[in-house]
Write a protein that holds these residues in place. Sequence first.
Motif, PDB file in Angstrom:
ATOM      1  N   PHE A  24      -6.086   3.087  35.016  1.00  0.00           N
ATOM      2  CA  PHE A  24      -7.035   2.422  34.127  1.00  0.00           C
ATOM      3  C   PHE A  24      -7.938   1.469  34.907  1.00  0.00           C
ATOM      4  O   PHE A  24      -9.159   1.442  34.700  1.00  0.00           O
ATOM      5  N   SER A  49      -3.852   4.191  25.810  1.00  0.00           N
ATOM      6  CA  SER A  49      -4.903   5.208  25.700  1.00  0.00           C
ATOM      7  C   SER A  49      -6.180   4.630  25.120  1.00  0.00           C
ATOM      8  O   SER A  49      -7.288   5.047  25.488  1.00  0.00           O
ATOM      9  N   TYR A  52      -8.410   3.202  27.751  1.00  0.00           N
ATOM     10  CA  TYR A  52      -9.195   4.227  28.429  1.00  0.00           C
ATOM     11  C   TYR A  52     -10.432   4.575  27.615  1.00  0.00           C
ATOM     12  O   TYR A  52     -11.538   4.705  28.145  1.00  0.00           O
ATOM     13  N   GLU A 159      -7.185  10.498  32.577  1.00  0.00           N
ATOM     14  CA  GLU A 159      -6.772  10.140  31.227  1.00  0.00           C
ATOM     15  C   GLU A 159      -5.454  10.805  30.844  1.00  0.00           C
ATOM     16  O   GLU A 159      -4.745  10.333  29.945  1.00  0.00           O
TER      17      GLU A 159
END
Length: 234
Positions: A24, A49, A52, A159
């Motif tokens: 990240f 997540s 991101y 990711e």
Amino acid sequence: MTLRYAFKRSLPVMAGYLVLGMGFGILLETKGYGPGWAFFMSLFIYAGSMQYVTIDLMAGGATVLSAALMTLMVNARHLFYGVSMIERYRDTRPYKPYLIFGLTDETYSLVCSGDVLDGVDAKKYYFLLTLMNQCYWIAGSVAGSLIGSLISFDTAGIEFSMTALFLVVFVDQWRSVKDHTSAVAGVGISVICLLIFGADGFLIPTMIAITAVLTIFRKKLDPQKTEEEEREHV
């Protein structure tokens, strides 16, 4: 004892969060945001997540409304996490506000993986486990941002790292228990909802279905816990 137990239980997440946090931080640095951004985003957002996704939202100049809607879609599963944690977190003051804020997928998995050992303070254990996991994430993200400022990286596919960590935690939990009924039910329901609703719309129906199934079959999946609760109400 509580501190040692929490640290030992957090080790799989530490290994994952340090690496994923670096991913990240590196990705954030490539978009022009330095270590300060990595630190404060991991401190106040702390959403894996979603962090991101936030990078693209910031870089693309997204509006507050679009960012809020995206956050709701990405993190909708936490609504169901919260419902299932009501009993465990019922008497956890003064830690409860932070426990609610810091409930990530991996922390949820560890907290729900089994009963706390005798001699371990459950309230402090939940708090320390949550705090340690966030510290790992902050450390990884800041380190990644610093590394990214010194070395150029190809960030294509980075990711997927969050999905990889979830799979590791899932396998670890699978190996730690004998009854895999709930895990198989979760995977099966997810696949069915994916086929019916598609990749963009299956998450919320999946969580609703899993919550409903686990609630209906709760006595079968955890008969000892249910008997204890029934005795308490007598």
